[in-house]
Write an enzyme that holds these catalytic residues in place. Structure first.
Site, PDB file in Angstrom:
ATOM      1  N   GLU A 182      -5.100  -4.528  10.793  1.00  0.00           N
ATOM      2  CA  GLU A 182      -4.116  -3.457  10.934  1.00  0.00           C
ATOM      3  C   GLU A 182      -4.391  -2.668  12.207  1.00  0.00           C
ATOM      4  O   GLU A 182      -5.229  -1.755  12.203  1.00  0.00           O
ATOM      5  CB  GLU A 182      -4.191  -2.505   9.731  1.00  0.00           C
ATOM      6  CG  GLU A 182      -3.853  -3.148   8.408  1.00  0.00           C
ATOM      7  CD  GLU A 182      -3.278  -2.136   7.411  1.00  0.00           C
ATOM      8  OE1 GLU A 182      -2.227  -2.437   6.852  1.00  0.00           O
ATOM      9  OE2 GLU A 182      -3.863  -1.067   7.228  1.00  0.00           O
ATOM     10  N   GLY A 193       2.659   2.825  10.621  1.00  0.00           N
ATOM     11  CA  GLY A 193       3.594   3.936  10.432  1.00  0.00           C
ATOM     12  C   GLY A 193       4.328   4.339  11.700  1.00  0.00           C
ATOM     13  O   GLY A 193       4.990   5.377  11.733  1.00  0.00           O
ATOM     14  N   SER A 224       3.684  -1.552  10.306  1.00  0.00           N
ATOM     15  CA  SER A 224       5.136  -1.541  10.502  1.00  0.00           C
ATOM     16  C   SER A 224       5.806  -2.879  10.176  1.00  0.00           C
ATOM     17  O   SER A 224       6.776  -3.271  10.833  1.00  0.00           O
ATOM     18  CB  SER A 224       5.484  -1.088  11.925  1.00  0.00           C
ATOM     19  OG  SER A 224       5.033   0.244  12.146  1.00  0.00           O
ATOM     20  N   HIS A 226      -9.466   1.188   4.988  1.00  0.00           N
ATOM     21  CA  HIS A 226      -8.177   1.424   5.645  1.00  0.00           C
ATOM     22  C   HIS A 226      -8.394   2.407   6.790  1.00  0.00           C
ATOM     23  O   HIS A 226      -9.221   3.319   6.698  1.00  0.00           O
ATOM     24  CB  HIS A 226      -7.164   1.979   4.643  1.00  0.00           C
ATOM     25  CG  HIS A 226      -5.774   1.992   5.195  1.00  0.00           C
ATOM     26  ND1 HIS A 226      -5.337   2.976   6.056  1.00  0.00           N
ATOM     27  CD2 HIS A 226      -4.743   1.122   5.049  1.00  0.00           C
ATOM     28  CE1 HIS A 226      -4.089   2.702   6.398  1.00  0.00           C
ATOM     29  NE2 HIS A 226      -3.706   1.585   5.809  1.00  0.00           N
ATOM     30  N   ASN A 259       0.877  -1.175   0.000  1.00  0.00           N
ATOM     31  CA  ASN A 259       0.000   0.000   0.000  1.00  0.00           C
ATOM     32  C   ASN A 259       0.912   1.222   0.000  1.00  0.00           C
ATOM     33  O   ASN A 259       1.486   1.568   1.021  1.00  0.00           O
ATOM     34  CB  ASN A 259      -0.894  -0.021   1.254  1.00  0.00           C
ATOM     35  CG  ASN A 259      -1.729   1.244   1.368  1.00  0.00           C
ATOM     36  OD1 ASN A 259      -1.776   2.059   0.429  1.00  0.00           O
ATOM     37  ND2 ASN A 259      -2.396   1.416   2.496  1.00  0.00           N
ATOM     38  N   LYS A 296       0.099   4.174  -0.322  1.00  0.00           N
ATOM     39  CA  LYS A 296      -0.559   5.387   0.223  1.00  0.00           C
ATOM     40  C   LYS A 296      -0.335   6.557  -0.751  1.00  0.00           C
ATOM     41  O   LYS A 296      -0.293   6.332  -1.961  1.00  0.00           O
ATOM     42  CB  LYS A 296      -0.058   5.661   1.641  1.00  0.00           C
ATOM     43  CG  LYS A 296      -0.187   4.417   2.524  1.00  0.00           C
ATOM     44  CD  LYS A 296      -0.011   4.666   3.977  1.00  0.00           C
ATOM     45  CE  LYS A 296      -0.189   3.347   4.725  1.00  0.00           C
ATOM     46  NZ  LYS A 296      -0.099   3.492   6.177  1.00  0.00           N
ATOM     47  N   GLU A 299      -6.808   4.859   7.709  1.00  0.00           N
ATOM     48  CA  GLU A 299      -6.640   6.272   7.345  1.00  0.00           C
ATOM     49  C   GLU A 299      -7.907   6.807   6.696  1.00  0.00           C
ATOM     50  O   GLU A 299      -8.268   7.976   6.872  1.00  0.00           O
ATOM     51  CB  GLU A 299      -5.398   6.439   6.443  1.00  0.00           C
ATOM     52  CG  GLU A 299      -4.125   6.295   7.266  1.00  0.00           C
ATOM     53  CD  GLU A 299      -2.950   5.667   6.542  1.00  0.00           C
ATOM     54  OE1 GLU A 299      -2.929   5.648   5.300  1.00  0.00           O
ATOM     55  OE2 GLU A 299      -2.041   5.162   7.244  1.00  0.00           O
TER      56      GLU A 299
HETATM   57  P1  13P Z   1       3.147   0.833   7.597  1.00  0.00           P
HETATM   58  O1  13P Z   1       3.681  -0.461   7.033  1.00  0.00           O
HETATM   59  O2  13P Z   1       3.831   2.050   7.030  1.00  0.00           O
HETATM   60  O3  13P Z   1       3.050   0.807   9.071  1.00  0.00           O
HETATM   61  O4  13P Z   1       1.642   0.946   7.036  1.00  0.00           O
HETATM   62  C1  13P Z   1       0.788  -0.122   7.213  1.00  0.00           C
HETATM   63  C2  13P Z   1      -0.441   0.153   6.449  1.00  0.00           C
HETATM   64  O5  13P Z   1      -1.214   1.007   6.805  1.00  0.00           O
HETATM   65  C3  13P Z   1      -0.672  -0.635   5.243  1.00  0.00           C
HETATM   66  O6  13P Z   1      -1.954  -0.450   4.761  1.00  0.00           O
END
Ligand code: 13P
Length: 256
Positions: free
Chosen positions: A168, A174, A213, A96, A10, A12, A98
């Site tokens: 997640e 992150g 992460s 997600h 992903n 993002k 976010e």
């Molecule tokens: P990170 O791997 O940057 O923590 O992000 C995870 C994520 O949100 C994948 O969709």
């Protein structure tokens, strides 16, 4: 037959034509010797065509990060399922954290997006996960159950046969604070049991991947867990070598 692991990137809101070309080239060359794992990349919408072309002839599968519920119409700034399908997407991430937390997507809206994805031949990657405050309060399972049930009750358990679930934990995204296997595995098992309450066969087949992460160093112990079937990778997926190494770990663990 066991579940084939899925490692999905992903990206993002990261990308730039030149950087993407070298990223995909690096992933393609690094993956030549990797088998038994499904690998997907989910770039920002505007790069779908470019990435679609760059992955042609490779095993890399294209996915998107979001979609609109509607098929077309006066929805400025939105992208629909048929558009994603036309650009060669197989997967689409829905719900997600976010999207839920920064853009106010409710459980009900996420369920509608899940349905819209499948209606247009896309496979939803349904994200669920608790915030730190929930984990602290001991309500992780309650939150995950609500997020899952919103989809199951609207879409039916059969629809989960053609979907992926991504666990997640919001606090792990992150943050560099990945969930330990001891934290992640019980939640994956909880999700599978919740599905099994409706249909044991679907639960057994369902791929439940972990996100938060993930990197090449922590992937092995996560993938070794019974109910962790791969990963949804954010930051580490922007580095070809790191992403390839995560895919290799998945392949090695699956072959063991
Ligand atoms: P990170 O791997 O940057 O923590 O992000 C995870 C994520 O949100 C994948 O969709």
């Amino acid at each position: 037959m066991g579940r084939q692991p899925l490692v999905a990137a992903n990206w993002k809101m990261h990308g730039q034509r030149g950087r993407i070309a070298s990223l995909i080239a690096g992933i393609r060359s690094g993956l030549t010797a990797v088998g038994g794992v499904e690998i997907a990349v989910c770039p920002p919408y505007v790069y779908l065509q470019q990435v679609g072309e760059l992955v042609t002839g490779s095993p890399i599968i294209l996915g998107a990060q979001n979609l609109a519920v509607e098929e077309s119409g006066a929805f400025t700034g939105e992208i629909s399922g048929p558009m994603l399908a036309e650009f060669g997407c197989h997967y689409v991430i829905v719900g997600h954290s976010e999207r839920r937390n920064l853009f106010g997507e409710s459980d009900a809206l996420v369920a509608d997006k899940f349905i819209a994805a499948q209606k247009h031949g896309l496979v939803p990657v349904l994200c669920v996960g608790e915030k730190a405050v929930h984990r602290k309060a001991g309500t992780t399972e309650k939150v995950i159950a609500e997020q899952l049930d919103a989809v199951i009750s609207k879409s039916g358990i059969e629809s989960l046969a053609n979907a992926v679930i991504a666990y997640e934990p919001v606090w792990a995204i992150g943050s560099g604070k990945t969930a330990t296997p001891d934290q992640a595995q019980p939640v994956h098992a909880f999700i599978r049991n919740r599905l099994a309450g409706h249909d044991a066969g679907i639960a057994e087949e369902a791929r439940i991947i972990y996100g938060g992460s993930v990197n090449a160093a922590n992937a092995k112990e996560l993938f070794a867990e019974t109910d962790i079937d791969g990963a949804l990778v954010g930051g580490a997926s922007l580095n070809a070598e790191e992403f390839v190494n995560i895919c290799k770990v998945a392949a090695t663990v699956a072959a063991d």
